[in-house]
Every structure is written in C-alpha cells, then in structure tokens.
Design a protein around this motif. Structure first.
Motif, PDB file in Angstrom:
ATOM      1  N   ALA A 197       0.840  -1.198   0.000  1.00  0.00           N
ATOM      2  CA  ALA A 197       0.000   0.000   0.000  1.00  0.00           C
ATOM      3  C   ALA A 197       0.875   1.249   0.000  1.00  0.00           C
ATOM      4  CB  ALA A 197      -0.934   0.000   1.211  1.00  0.00           C
ATOM      5  N   LEU A 251      -2.179   3.313   5.417  1.00  0.00           N
ATOM      6  CA  LEU A 251      -3.063   2.499   6.246  1.00  0.00           C
ATOM      7  C   LEU A 251      -2.574   2.577   7.684  1.00  0.00           C
ATOM      8  CD1 LEU A 251      -3.377  -0.762   4.100  1.00  0.00           C
ATOM      9  CD2 LEU A 251      -5.147   0.973   4.472  1.00  0.00           C
ATOM     10  N   LEU A 273      -7.742  -1.292  -0.583  1.00  0.00           N
ATOM     11  CA  LEU A 273      -8.019  -2.558   0.097  1.00  0.00           C
ATOM     12  C   LEU A 273      -8.979  -3.428  -0.714  1.00  0.00           C
ATOM     13  CD1 LEU A 273      -8.399  -1.257   3.760  1.00  0.00           C
ATOM     14  CD2 LEU A 273      -6.698  -2.923   2.976  1.00  0.00           C
ATOM     15  N   ALA A 275      -6.456  -6.242  -0.997  1.00  0.00           N
ATOM     16  CA  ALA A 275      -6.332  -6.953   0.281  1.00  0.00           C
ATOM     17  C   ALA A 275      -6.357  -8.471   0.111  1.00  0.00           C
ATOM     18  CB  ALA A 275      -7.413  -6.503   1.252  1.00  0.00           C
ATOM     19  N   TRP A 296     -11.216  -5.523   8.480  1.00  0.00           N
ATOM     20  CA  TRP A 296     -10.705  -6.552   7.574  1.00  0.00           C
ATOM     21  C   TRP A 296     -10.054  -7.652   8.393  1.00  0.00           C
ATOM     22  CZ3 TRP A 296     -10.900  -5.906   2.089  1.00  0.00           C
ATOM     23  CH2 TRP A 296     -11.523  -4.722   1.708  1.00  0.00           C
TER      24      TRP A 296
END
Length: 156
Positions: A46, A53, A124, A128, A152
């Motif tokens: 990311a 994040l 995400l 993710a 998550w």
C-alpha cells in the motif's frame, strides 16, 4: 464462565500473539503471528502505491471487549443500542488476533462508513485479497452486524 465453544470467535492464545507496535491512538497492537506477516506485506505494498493504512484496533480480549460494553452501559446507553455498533464478548473477530480496523489520512472520525470513500478503502478492495485479507462485514452480512468497511480479517 461460559465455555468458549459457545462463542462465535475464540480468543487467541497469548503465545500466538505478538506485539507489532502502536495503533493510531498510541496503544499497543497485538496480532496473530501469521496475520502480522501478511499485514506487513500488505502495508508495504500500500505504501508503495502511496496509500496510508493505520491500525485503529487489532487483538482484543474478551475482558477488553466487556470493558467497552461496560463503559457504554455506565453512560446510560441501552445494551440494544450498544450491540448495533459493538460486538459482545465472544462475538468479535478481534478476539482471534486476525482482525484489523483501519483508518487513513484525512478521516475526520475513525470507524465510520465514510471510510469507504477513501483511497485506502479503494486500495483494500482491489488488493487486500492478495495478502489474505477480506472485509468481514459487508452490507447485509451473514452475521447481521453493521456494515464495517474499515474492518478486515486475515484468513489463512
């Protein structure tokens, strides 16, 4: 004490958790060892994509979860109202050490549906799964929990 078999999510054993640093509010964050490895890989990916994040919450014990409920009850909030936004002890994925609540830059308030409007949520949603994470509580989820775009969980 209620038997853990009655809980939806069992509490992680202390030996399966590691301290990974501080959360967005400066509190210690513990995660399951395998989740920590996946989180680090996802975090770095990311970051390479210029997406920030931040962890708001990781592992929470049954006792910690009960403390959240108790504080709200002490403020006079009815249990039925609390259960709309906070899982009862045993009902939170955070007990497993595999769940992470996220925030990102520019959010005025954490843990709201507005997280879905962020670049971090978009990232995400697209990425993710590559690291073993999925959004646990989409709209109309099987558990009947509120929609939580910030929550998550690592599934290995």
């Amino acid at each position: 004490m209620v038997e853990t078999e009655l809980f939806l999510f069992k509490e992680a054993k202390p030996e399966d958790l590691i301290l990974i640093g501080k959360d967005f509010f400066g509190r210690d964050v513990h995660l399951d060892k395998n989740t920590e490895i996946a989180w680090n890989k996802m975090y770095q990916a990311a970051k390479q994509d210029n997406v920030e994040l931040f962890i708001v919450s990781g592992f929470r014990s049954y006792e910690y979860q009960q403390g959240i409920i108790n504080r709200k009850l002490a403020k006079g909030i009815p249990l039925e109202e609390i259960k709309k936004v906070n899982a009862l002890p045993g009902m939170s994925e955070h007990h497993t050490g595999r769940a992470i609540d996220f925030t990102t830059v520019g959010e005025d308030e954490v843990l709201t549906e507005r997280f879905e409007e962020t670049v971090a949520f978009e990232w995400l949603t697209k990425n993710a799964h590559k690291y073993g994470f999925k959004m646990s509580f989409p709209r109309d989820n099987k558990y009947g929990f509120i929609y939580e775009p910030w929550h998550w969980c690592y599934n290995y």
